[in-house]
Design an enzyme around this catalytic site. Sequence first.
Site, PDB file in Angstrom:
ATOM      1  N   ASN A  11       1.011  -1.118   0.066  1.00 20.70           N
ATOM      2  CA  ASN A  11      -0.043  -0.085   0.044  1.00 20.70           C
ATOM      3  C   ASN A  11       0.852   1.322   0.038  1.00 20.70           C
ATOM      4  O   ASN A  11       1.385   1.574   1.101  1.00 20.70           O
ATOM      5  CB  ASN A  11      -0.800  -0.092   1.336  1.00 20.70           C
ATOM      6  CG  ASN A  11      -1.620   1.162   1.259  1.00 20.70           C
ATOM      7  OD1 ASN A  11      -1.854   1.858   0.418  1.00 20.70           O
ATOM      8  ND2 ASN A  11      -2.492   1.630   2.503  1.00 20.70           N
ATOM      9  N   LYS A  13       0.203   4.281  -0.199  1.00 14.77           N
ATOM     10  CA  LYS A  13      -0.392   5.396   0.382  1.00 14.77           C
ATOM     11  C   LYS A  13      -0.211   6.634  -0.818  1.00 14.77           C
ATOM     12  O   LYS A  13      -0.216   6.425  -1.939  1.00 14.77           O
ATOM     13  CB  LYS A  13       0.054   5.712   1.904  1.00 14.77           C
ATOM     14  CG  LYS A  13       0.109   4.505   2.587  1.00 14.77           C
ATOM     15  CD  LYS A  13       0.005   4.494   3.897  1.00 14.77           C
ATOM     16  CE  LYS A  13       0.085   3.313   4.644  1.00 14.77           C
ATOM     17  NZ  LYS A  13       0.145   3.178   6.071  1.00 14.77           N
ATOM     18  N   GLY A 176       2.774   2.390  10.757  1.00 13.99           N
ATOM     19  CA  GLY A 176       3.731   3.739  10.491  1.00 13.99           C
ATOM     20  C   GLY A 176       4.537   4.052  11.796  1.00 13.99           C
ATOM     21  O   GLY A 176       5.408   4.984  11.861  1.00 13.99           O
ATOM     22  N   SER A 216       3.777  -1.934  10.241  1.00 19.57           N
ATOM     23  CA  SER A 216       5.304  -2.040  10.492  1.00 19.57           C
ATOM     24  C   SER A 216       5.783  -3.393  10.154  1.00 19.57           C
ATOM     25  O   SER A 216       6.844  -3.977  10.833  1.00 19.57           O
ATOM     26  CB  SER A 216       5.589  -1.748  11.853  1.00 19.57           C
ATOM     27  OG  SER A 216       5.383  -0.462  12.110  1.00 19.57           O
ATOM     28  N   GLY A 237       3.095  -0.943   4.395  1.00 19.50           N
ATOM     29  CA  GLY A 237       2.872   0.456   4.203  1.00 19.50           C
ATOM     30  C   GLY A 237       4.464   0.945   3.692  1.00 19.50           C
ATOM     31  O   GLY A 237       4.844   0.782   2.715  1.00 19.50           O
ATOM     32  N   GLY A 238       5.010   1.552   4.685  1.00 15.82           N
ATOM     33  CA  GLY A 238       6.289   2.141   4.577  1.00 15.82           C
ATOM     34  C   GLY A 238       7.380   1.329   3.622  1.00 15.82           C
ATOM     35  O   GLY A 238       8.127   1.785   2.937  1.00 15.82           O
TER      36      GLY A 238
END
Length: 252
Positions: A11, A13, A176, A216, A237-238
Site C-alpha cells: 500500500n 498510500k 507507521g 510495520s 506500507g512504508g
Amino acid sequence: MTQRKQIIAGNWKMNGTLSETANLINGLKQKIISSSLNREVVLCPPFTSLILANELIKDTPFKLGAQNVHFEAKGAYTGEVSAEMLKEAGCKYVIIGHSERRAYFQEDDAFINKKVKKTIATGLTVILCVGETLEEREKGITNQVVKAQLTGSLQNVSEKELENIIIAYEPVWAIGTGKTATPEQANEVHEYIRAVISGGYSAAAAERLIIQYGGSVKPDNAKELLSMPHIDGALVGGASLKADDFAGIVLA
Ligand code: 13P
C-alpha cells in the site's frame, strides 16, 4: 486443512510520482523473479500511477490494486473513482476501509459496506481493513472492535461473495510506528477473525479466508509473522516503497 495462498500487498498510500513508480517497479522486477515466487504480490500505487504501473507489470507475476473506490458506478461525485474505472485501469484488488480513511475521512462501516458490495459486484477482490486503536487495545476491547467492523462492513455479503474478500488486520497502533504486533498477538486476532467468520458464515468459509497482517511489517520481521498459522500475508506500507525492503518481505 486448506492450503491458503499467501498474498503480500504494498500500500503505497499517497506516495509515488510517475518517475518514482517506474523506478520502484523496475527495481522490484529485478529483485523478484517469478519462478522463485510462491506468494501473490499486489502493488497499490496512487490512482494517478495505476495506468503506468499496469503497463510496467505486464509479463510479471505482480497484480495491481487501488487504495480506495466509490460505491456508485458514475455520476456527480467530485473527486471520486468508481470500481469500473479501476477495473478498466487494470486493477484486480481494492483496499477498502483502511484506518487512515476511517480516521481522516470519517468512513464508517455502513459506508465501507457499500463499497465492498459494489467492488465485488464489479469483479474485483476487496482487501478489507480492520483493526483497533491503542486505546481500544488497552481497554481490552480489541475483539469487540474487530467484530463490529467485520459485521458492519460485511452486511448482506453472501458466503459466495466472501470468496472475493481478503481481510487485512491492521492494528492502528502498529501502522507507521515501527511497533509491530508480535506474531502471537497478530495470530491471536487473526484466529478470532476466523472464528467470527465461522460463526457468521461457515467453518469452510473461515478456513478459506485469507487474512493479512499489516502494521510495520519489515524484511526482518516478515518471516516470523508469515510463519504463523493464521497469518496469510501482509499489507505493507512504508517498506513497500523501497524495492529492497519490499522484495525482502515478499521473499522472506
Ligand atoms: P506501515 O507498514 O507503514 O506500518 O503501514 C501499514 C499500512 O497501513 C498498510 O496498509
